[in-house]
Design an enzyme around this catalytic site. Structure first.
Site: not given
Ligand code: PRP
Ligand code: URA
Length: 209
Positions: A104, A203
């Site tokens: 994101r 994270d």
């Molecule tokens: C997080 C989570 C989803 C997304 C959800 O991933 O694992 O993929 O956010 O948010 P949304 O519904 O608003 O799109 P992130 O982008 O933080 O990536 P990561 O899993 O690599 O940490």
């Molecule tokens: N992605 C996350 O990992 N946590 C949230 O709360 C929203 C998006």
């Protein structure tokens, strides 16, 4: 067509509470996510079609139930989807795997793609897309649209936590894709995080913050 299942089994709810707790360590978070994924996998596959195969028990021959059709595809939205994927593959070791790499953008909350790999015959298989968090739903919608472009036509989405805003957006964009979640939280905050939520799933899984 819209379908939303909340998996309210006490074991799921108990483990989810431990995951939400900010005092839970990285190792504990990962272990709980794996444990919970086994329980969620059980629910999301509950209505798989069965056929029979002929076997011989030590006592006699019988026609015994086995899952019908081609193997499943589990599609993990990287990174955090891998936490669910791991446990699900333990229950269904023959499943095929697709990876969709998305993150994101912190300012716009748009999903940005950086990787995509899926089995060639995805059109012939049920696809279960996994990601712990459904916040704005931008990531899930983009991942599923990519999988559909590749031919996927029988898709389910499995997450741990969903925000009402994300469910609405998801169901408007993808009314044909059932959602399975362990909980529906209150709302998104001004930064697009689910509250009360569990923080940033990636994270917390990998200890990157
Ligand atoms: C997080 C989570 C989803 C997304 C959800 O991933 O694992 O993929 O956010 O948010 P949304 O519904 O608003 O799109 P992130 O982008 O933080 O990536 P990561 O899993 O690599 O940490
Ligand atoms: N992605 C996350 O990992 N946590 C949230 O709360 C929203 C998006």
């Amino acid at each position: 067509m819209k379908s939303l299942t909340v998996v309210d089994h006490p074991l799921v709810q108990h483990k989810l509470t431990l995951m939400r707790d900010k005092g839970t360590s990285t190792a504990g978070f990962r272990r709980l996510l794996k444990e919970i994924s086994l329980l969620l996998c059980y629910e999301v596959t509950r209505d798989l079609k069965l056929t029979t195969m002929h076997i011989e028990t030590p006592m006699q021959e019988m026609e015994a139930p086995v899952i019908a059709g081609k193997k499943l595809v589990f599609a993990s939205i990287l990174r955090a989807g891998n936490g669910l994927l791991e446990g699900m593959l333990e229950l269904v070791p023959s499943a095929r795997v697709a990876h969709v790499g998305l993150y994101r953008d912190h300012d716009t909350l748009e999903a940005i793609e950086y990787y995509f790999k899926a089995p060639d015959d995805i059109a012939d298989r049920m696809v279960i897309v996994v990601d712990p968090m459904l916040a704005t739903a931008n990531s899930a919608i983009m991942a599923i649209e990519k999988l559909k472009e590749r031919g996927a036509n029988n898709i389910r989405f499995l997450c741990l936590l969903a925000a009402p805003e994300g469910i609405k957006a998801f169901q408007e964009a993808l009314p044909d894709v059932p959602i399975f979640t362990a909980a529906i939280d209150i709302k998104l905050n001004e930064k697009g995080y689910i509250v009360p939520g569990l923080g940033d799933a990636g994270d917390r899984m990998y200890g990157t913050k």
